[in-house]
Motif scaffolding. Sequence first.
Motif, mmCIF file in Angstrom:
data_model
loop_
_atom_site.group_PDB
_atom_site.id
_atom_site.type_symbol
_atom_site.label_atom_id
_atom_site.label_comp_id
_atom_site.label_asym_id
_atom_site.label_seq_id
_atom_site.Cartn_x
_atom_site.Cartn_y
_atom_site.Cartn_z
ATOM 1 N N GLN A 83 1.033 -0.838 -0.671
ATOM 2 C CA GLN A 83 -0.049 -0.099 0.011
ATOM 3 C C GLN A 83 0.977 1.108 0.319
ATOM 4 O OE1 GLN A 83 -1.019 2.384 2.403
ATOM 5 N NE2 GLN A 83 -2.664 3.635 2.332
ATOM 6 N N GLY A 84 0.390 1.884 -0.738
ATOM 7 C CA GLY A 84 1.392 3.657 -1.108
ATOM 8 C C GLY A 84 2.644 3.329 -1.709
ATOM 9 N N MET A 85 2.851 1.829 -2.263
ATOM 10 C CA MET A 85 4.478 2.305 -3.174
ATOM 11 C C MET A 85 3.830 1.826 -4.441
ATOM 12 S SD MET A 85 5.484 1.405 -0.793
ATOM 13 C CE MET A 85 7.636 1.413 -0.833
ATOM 14 N N SER A 86 5.101 2.470 -4.978
ATOM 15 C CA SER A 86 4.682 2.130 -6.421
ATOM 16 C C SER A 86 4.233 0.874 -7.414
ATOM 17 C CB SER A 86 6.216 2.808 -7.031
ATOM 18 O OG SER A 86 7.553 3.315 -6.527
ATOM 19 N N ASP A 87 2.980 1.331 -7.892
ATOM 20 C CA ASP A 87 2.327 0.337 -8.389
ATOM 21 C C ASP A 87 2.930 -0.127 -9.156
ATOM 22 O OD1 ASP A 87 1.452 2.429 -9.910
ATOM 23 O OD2 ASP A 87 -0.610 2.938 -9.463
ATOM 24 N N TRP A 88 2.832 1.042 -10.521
ATOM 25 C CA TRP A 88 4.060 0.944 -12.315
ATOM 26 C C TRP A 88 4.880 -0.524 -12.024
ATOM 27 C CZ3 TRP A 88 9.773 1.634 -12.277
ATOM 28 C CH2 TRP A 88 9.604 1.995 -11.060
ATOM 29 N N TYR A 89 6.243 -0.445 -10.832
ATOM 30 C CA TYR A 89 6.750 -1.058 -10.821
ATOM 31 C C TYR A 89 5.501 -2.901 -9.517
ATOM 32 C CZ TYR A 89 10.971 -3.362 -7.718
ATOM 33 O OH TYR A 89 11.949 -4.169 -7.143
ATOM 34 N N MET A 90 5.543 -2.664 -8.767
ATOM 35 C CA MET A 90 4.394 -3.445 -8.605
ATOM 36 C C MET A 90 4.007 -4.579 -9.875
ATOM 37 S SD MET A 90 2.694 -3.429 -5.213
ATOM 38 C CE MET A 90 1.715 -1.869 -4.584
ATOM 39 N N ALA A 91 3.532 -3.771 -10.835
ATOM 40 C CA ALA A 91 2.680 -4.359 -11.919
ATOM 41 C C ALA A 91 4.128 -5.155 -12.556
ATOM 42 C CB ALA A 91 2.220 -3.290 -12.855
ATOM 43 N N ARG A 92 5.012 -4.523 -12.791
ATOM 44 C CA ARG A 92 5.919 -5.052 -13.892
ATOM 45 C C ARG A 92 6.621 -6.416 -13.229
ATOM 46 N NH1 ARG A 92 10.456 -1.290 -15.360
ATOM 47 N NH2 ARG A 92 11.023 -1.935 -12.894
ATOM 48 N N GLN A 93 7.163 -6.562 -11.535
ATOM 49 C CA GLN A 93 7.836 -7.553 -10.756
ATOM 50 C C GLN A 93 5.930 -8.755 -10.270
ATOM 51 O OE1 GLN A 93 11.039 -7.624 -9.790
ATOM 52 N NE2 GLN A 93 10.406 -5.334 -11.304
ATOM 53 N N LEU A 94 5.306 -8.649 -10.542
ATOM 54 C CA LEU A 94 4.236 -9.850 -10.806
ATOM 55 C C LEU A 94 4.304 -10.601 -12.502
ATOM 56 C CD1 LEU A 94 1.159 -8.433 -8.995
ATOM 57 C CD2 LEU A 94 2.688 -10.179 -8.340
ATOM 58 N N LYS A 95 4.750 -9.394 -13.487
ATOM 59 C CA LYS A 95 4.603 -9.893 -14.064
ATOM 60 C C LYS A 95 6.326 -10.713 -14.980
ATOM 61 C CE LYS A 95 2.427 -6.539 -16.861
ATOM 62 N NZ LYS A 95 1.869 -5.328 -17.668
ATOM 63 N N ASN A 96 6.316 -9.922 -13.675
ATOM 64 C CA ASN A 96 8.413 -10.362 -13.432
ATOM 65 C C ASN A 96 8.435 -12.485 -13.152
ATOM 66 O OD1 ASN A 96 9.327 -8.913 -15.252
ATOM 67 N ND2 ASN A 96 10.598 -8.312 -13.561
ATOM 68 N N PHE A 97 6.731 -12.680 -11.944
ATOM 69 C CA PHE A 97 7.358 -13.565 -11.303
ATOM 70 C C PHE A 97 6.709 -14.532 -11.714
ATOM 71 C CE2 PHE A 97 7.970 -11.057 -7.293
ATOM 72 C CZ PHE A 97 9.121 -11.708 -6.685
ATOM 73 N N ARG A 98 5.509 -13.813 -12.735
ATOM 74 C CA ARG A 98 4.630 -15.170 -13.341
ATOM 75 C C ARG A 98 5.524 -15.297 -14.279
ATOM 76 N NH1 ARG A 98 0.706 -11.733 -16.394
ATOM 77 N NH2 ARG A 98 1.640 -11.628 -17.879
ATOM 78 N N ASP A 99 5.765 -14.802 -14.938
ATOM 79 C CA ASP A 99 7.113 -15.240 -16.508
ATOM 80 C C ASP A 99 7.770 -15.627 -15.777
ATOM 81 O OD1 ASP A 99 4.676 -13.972 -17.088
ATOM 82 O OD2 ASP A 99 4.448 -12.208 -18.205
ATOM 83 N N GLY A 100 8.879 -15.932 -14.975
ATOM 84 C CA GLY A 100 9.734 -16.428 -14.419
ATOM 85 C C GLY A 100 11.037 -15.904 -14.666
ATOM 86 N N ILE A 101 10.998 -14.532 -15.581
ATOM 87 C CA ILE A 101 11.731 -14.016 -14.736
ATOM 88 C C ILE A 101 12.572 -13.950 -13.533
ATOM 89 C CG2 ILE A 101 12.776 -11.641 -15.496
ATOM 90 C CD1 ILE A 101 10.702 -11.407 -17.873
ATOM 91 N N ARG A 102 11.794 -13.296 -12.530
ATOM 92 C CA ARG A 102 12.104 -13.065 -11.261
ATOM 93 C C ARG A 102 11.491 -14.536 -10.319
ATOM 94 N NH1 ARG A 102 10.683 -8.101 -7.302
ATOM 95 N NH2 ARG A 102 11.146 -8.748 -5.185
ATOM 96 N N GLY A 103 12.132 -14.710 -9.297
ATOM 97 C CA GLY A 103 11.727 -15.905 -8.317
ATOM 98 C C GLY A 103 12.380 -17.238 -8.736
#
Length: 450
Positions: free
Chosen positions: A396-416
Amino acid sequence: MAIAAALILLALGSVLFHFLSPWYFTPIASNWHAIDTTITITFWVTGIVFVAVSIFMAWALVRYRHRAGSRATYQPENKKLEWWLLVVTGGGVAAMLAPGLLVWADIVRVPPEAHVVEALAQQWHWTYRLPGQDGKLGTVHSRFVSDSNPFGMNPADQNGRDDVLLASPELRLPLGKPVKLLLRSKDVLHNFSIAQLRVKMDLVPGIVTYTWFTPTRAGAFDLLCEELCGVGHFAMRGRLVVEEPAAHDAWLQRQPTFAQSQARPAGNAVAGQALYATCAACHGANGEGNVALNAPKLSGHGAWYLERQLHLFKGGARGTHDKDVFGKMMAPMAATLANDQAMADVVAYVASLPDTPAAQTIQGDVDSGRRRYATCAACHGAQGAGIAATNAPRLQGMSDWYMARQLKNFRDGIRGAHAQDAYGSQMALVAGMLSDDASIGDILAYINSR
């Protein structure tokens, strides 16, 4: 006749599937061959009964099928048949239970030379505690549990001063040496299970359970919780690494003790200000972030989370994937921090910066996001404030565009995907529920509404 033939084929097919199927026990990596023997005996007893009953039913369908002019007779009891059934059934049950009782007697009889290790479970991760040079674990209590003392170590107990605390889901053990596992849960019922070791034991809140084994094969083995413990149960995974004793001793010597972790100096915000000058070029003088430079907001994050991410970047667990373009930019920046103290100083300075909510850039269906966020809330909190105990950062209150990119990275196997990014791999499993970018937008829209 057709039903009788189907029963025979079912019995035959089941037996063939059992013996010819490629899915069977994983190769054993511990001393518990007796468990496999017990299960094999159970298979034989139940298999023989299954085949016998199937053949009897098929025979009965043929032998006593309807015939014109025939009439069934009623026989209220048959002493001879009942005795046969009693003896055969009792023998089958005894054949299944007796080996299990013998194995259980070995499971509860721990060798005196076994060294002790504690596994601590909490929704949804594993941590471990090993005795230090004195060979004794210190006492613990729930009243001592805090963000800085997640194991609940008794600070007055001298036996715990040299305990080695592993805030990681990876446990290392020496090859060929028996180990007694003390199992403790901080919240709900969990289960410690490693298939290759034939180890499976519940962790019950309020008591300490135990099991023991001797690793007989070097390698890495998945640790699973096999007791439904909440919405994140499927992501509660750990790893056991069995290595040569010399390598294990060298690794153990590098691990900090409880006393060392408590004596570690707190971060110095004044020293951190000078180090932060490099970070400010992208993340802003007040840690507010800069979308034009793809630098997220830092202020407002927990120090434990920022330090962990800096360690991951510096250690190569983040920012090494070919498609993680901006992560690759951050990795060399983290490398400029010479040691753990420098990281703590920078984080201390970031903690002193004003926490101004980031501008909202994501639009989506808030109602849809509310339903999807129910899973996220189990770790990140109902308001998205983050929970250190579940290793979940503030949203909450953090950079939503960054969280969107990280969720995509997690989902697509780029991160994690890195073996050392334990909580990243856990997040990657959860992000798999987000089938498209719209669902990510809905969740972030809901978080922005909090």
